[in-house]
Scaffold this motif. Structure first.
Motif, PDB file in Angstrom:
ATOM      1  N   ASP A 264      21.482  45.581  23.132  1.00  0.00           N
ATOM      2  CA  ASP A 264      22.957  45.479  23.656  1.00  0.00           C
ATOM      3  C   ASP A 264      23.129  45.209  25.131  1.00  0.00           C
ATOM      4  O   ASP A 264      22.364  45.665  26.003  1.00  0.00           O
ATOM      5  N   TYR A 265      24.153  44.639  25.313  1.00  0.00           N
ATOM      6  CA  TYR A 265      24.690  44.256  26.751  1.00  0.00           C
ATOM      7  C   TYR A 265      24.640  45.382  27.994  1.00  0.00           C
ATOM      8  O   TYR A 265      23.891  45.284  28.753  1.00  0.00           O
ATOM      9  N   LYS A 266      24.982  46.638  27.426  1.00  0.00           N
ATOM     10  CA  LYS A 266      25.088  47.664  28.370  1.00  0.00           C
ATOM     11  C   LYS A 266      23.825  48.202  28.659  1.00  0.00           C
ATOM     12  O   LYS A 266      23.055  48.497  29.834  1.00  0.00           O
ATOM     13  N   THR A 267      22.830  48.308  27.594  1.00  0.00           N
ATOM     14  CA  THR A 267      21.380  48.652  27.884  1.00  0.00           C
ATOM     15  C   THR A 267      20.662  47.619  28.912  1.00  0.00           C
ATOM     16  O   THR A 267      19.814  48.071  29.553  1.00  0.00           O
ATOM     17  N   VAL A 268      20.767  46.353  28.511  1.00  0.00           N
ATOM     18  CA  VAL A 268      20.193  45.439  29.308  1.00  0.00           C
ATOM     19  C   VAL A 268      20.671  45.446  30.944  1.00  0.00           C
ATOM     20  O   VAL A 268      19.796  45.318  31.787  1.00  0.00           O
TER      21      VAL A 268
ATOM     22  N   LEU B  13      22.378  36.763  35.682  1.00  0.00           N
ATOM     23  CA  LEU B  13      23.810  36.620  35.231  1.00  0.00           C
ATOM     24  C   LEU B  13      23.517  36.913  33.540  1.00  0.00           C
ATOM     25  O   LEU B  13      22.686  35.965  32.800  1.00  0.00           O
ATOM     26  N   LEU B  14      24.211  37.889  32.922  1.00  0.00           N
ATOM     27  CA  LEU B  14      24.165  38.523  31.586  1.00  0.00           C
ATOM     28  C   LEU B  14      25.449  38.147  30.717  1.00  0.00           C
ATOM     29  O   LEU B  14      26.421  38.278  31.330  1.00  0.00           O
ATOM     30  N   SER B  15      25.278  37.844  29.470  1.00  0.00           N
ATOM     31  CA  SER B  15      26.279  37.489  28.727  1.00  0.00           C
ATOM     32  C   SER B  15      25.824  38.180  27.399  1.00  0.00           C
ATOM     33  O   SER B  15      24.597  37.709  26.911  1.00  0.00           O
ATOM     34  N   GLU B  16      26.727  38.594  26.496  1.00  0.00           N
ATOM     35  CA  GLU B  16      26.472  39.038  25.143  1.00  0.00           C
ATOM     36  C   GLU B  16      26.526  37.792  24.220  1.00  0.00           C
ATOM     37  O   GLU B  16      27.484  37.274  24.239  1.00  0.00           O
ATOM     38  N   LYS B  17      25.477  37.631  23.550  1.00  0.00           N
ATOM     39  CA  LYS B  17      25.385  36.591  22.552  1.00  0.00           C
ATOM     40  C   LYS B  17      26.005  37.119  21.240  1.00  0.00           C
ATOM     41  O   LYS B  17      26.679  36.451  20.409  1.00  0.00           O
ATOM     42  N   GLU B  18      25.100  38.273  20.912  1.00  0.00           N
ATOM     43  CA  GLU B  18      25.645  38.734  19.547  1.00  0.00           C
ATOM     44  C   GLU B  18      25.645  40.338  19.728  1.00  0.00           C
ATOM     45  O   GLU B  18      25.224  40.875  20.957  1.00  0.00           O
ATOM     46  N   PRO B  19      26.086  41.241  18.989  1.00  0.00           N
ATOM     47  CA  PRO B  19      26.242  42.834  19.123  1.00  0.00           C
ATOM     48  C   PRO B  19      25.116  43.240  19.685  1.00  0.00           C
ATOM     49  O   PRO B  19      24.726  44.071  20.695  1.00  0.00           O
ATOM     50  N   LYS B  20      23.537  42.767  19.362  1.00  0.00           N
ATOM     51  CA  LYS B  20      22.422  43.536  19.783  1.00  0.00           C
ATOM     52  C   LYS B  20      21.449  42.283  20.433  1.00  0.00           C
ATOM     53  O   LYS B  20      20.342  42.467  20.316  1.00  0.00           O
ATOM     54  N   LYS B  21      22.056  41.197  21.131  1.00  0.00           N
ATOM     55  CA  LYS B  21      21.456  40.315  21.640  1.00  0.00           C
ATOM     56  C   LYS B  21      22.061  39.907  23.079  1.00  0.00           C
ATOM     57  O   LYS B  21      23.363  39.668  23.110  1.00  0.00           O
ATOM     58  N   THR B  22      21.379  39.804  24.065  1.00  0.00           N
ATOM     59  CA  THR B  22      21.889  39.633  25.561  1.00  0.00           C
ATOM     60  C   THR B  22      21.112  38.359  26.333  1.00  0.00           C
ATOM     61  O   THR B  22      19.939  38.462  26.344  1.00  0.00           O
ATOM     62  N   ASN B  23      21.836  37.483  26.630  1.00  0.00           N
ATOM     63  CA  ASN B  23      21.384  36.327  27.347  1.00  0.00           C
ATOM     64  C   ASN B  23      21.168  36.792  28.644  1.00  0.00           C
ATOM     65  O   ASN B  23      22.179  37.145  29.227  1.00  0.00           O
ATOM     66  N   VAL B  24      19.946  36.560  29.194  1.00  0.00           N
ATOM     67  CA  VAL B  24      19.901  36.928  30.694  1.00  0.00           C
ATOM     68  C   VAL B  24      19.185  35.862  31.774  1.00  0.00           C
ATOM     69  O   VAL B  24      18.323  35.115  30.996  1.00  0.00           O
ATOM     70  N   ARG B  25      19.918  35.189  32.367  1.00  0.00           N
ATOM     71  CA  ARG B  25      19.468  34.268  33.312  1.00  0.00           C
ATOM     72  C   ARG B  25      19.344  34.726  34.633  1.00  0.00           C
ATOM     73  O   ARG B  25      20.076  35.463  35.356  1.00  0.00           O
TER      74      ARG B  25
END
Length: 156
Positions: A42-46, A99-111
């Motif tokens: 999830d986004y917060k954990t990442v 730069l982080l963005s939430e893709k799905e509830p349990k997937k986070t995109n990180v660049r």
């Protein structure tokens, strides 16, 4: 006379080739592939894990914005790559931007973007920037993403 001309031409060619950059320039697609991952958490954990990894790697967090997914950090170190760096007291400044963005509830995109500024010491007790380069080594980015994944696993 021709022999001298050929020798000088060969030396000039050798010097020119030895001074060119050894790092190949990546295409935008290759660079994006190196610098972007989808992390299964999830986004917060990442977000918290990225902050923790940066601090573990001795970065100073310059700013972070949880709502927009932006983290900027910086660290300074001695280069010591060559005798010239030691004699001239050169230093390196590493900047990391995530730069982080939430893709799905349990997937986070990180660049991530990593940039190195090489600085030289001058007589007025300050450092001036000599060269700025974006890091383009896949291993460096792989290492960062591996560290983020380890941090996430530790916090589960």
């Amino acid at each position: 006379m021709k022999k001298i001309f050929y020798i000088l031409t060969t030396l000039l060619l050798f010097l020119t080739l030895s001074c060119t950059s050894a790092t190949p320039t990546l295409t935008k697609e290759q660079y994006r592939e190196y610098t972007t991952r989808v992390i299964n958490s999830d986004y917060k954990t990442v977000f918290k894990s990225v902050l923790s990894v940066l601090q573990d790697q001795k970065y100073i967090i310059q700013n972070s914005d949880f709502n927009n997914g932006l983290i900027n950090a910086e660290r300074e170190s001695k280069l010591n790559d060559s005798l010239v760096d030691v004699i001239e007291k050169r230093r390196s400044n590493m900047k990391a931007s995530f730069l982080l963005s939430e893709k799905e509830p349990k997937k986070t995109n990180v660049r991530v973007t990593l940039q190195e500024s090489k600085k030289g010491y001058y007589t007025n007790f300050s450092y001036n920037v000599i060269d700025v380069v974006n890091i383009q080594k896949k291993e460096v980015y792989d290492n960062i993403f591996n560290e983020i994944n380890k941090e996430i696993e530790m916090n589960k």
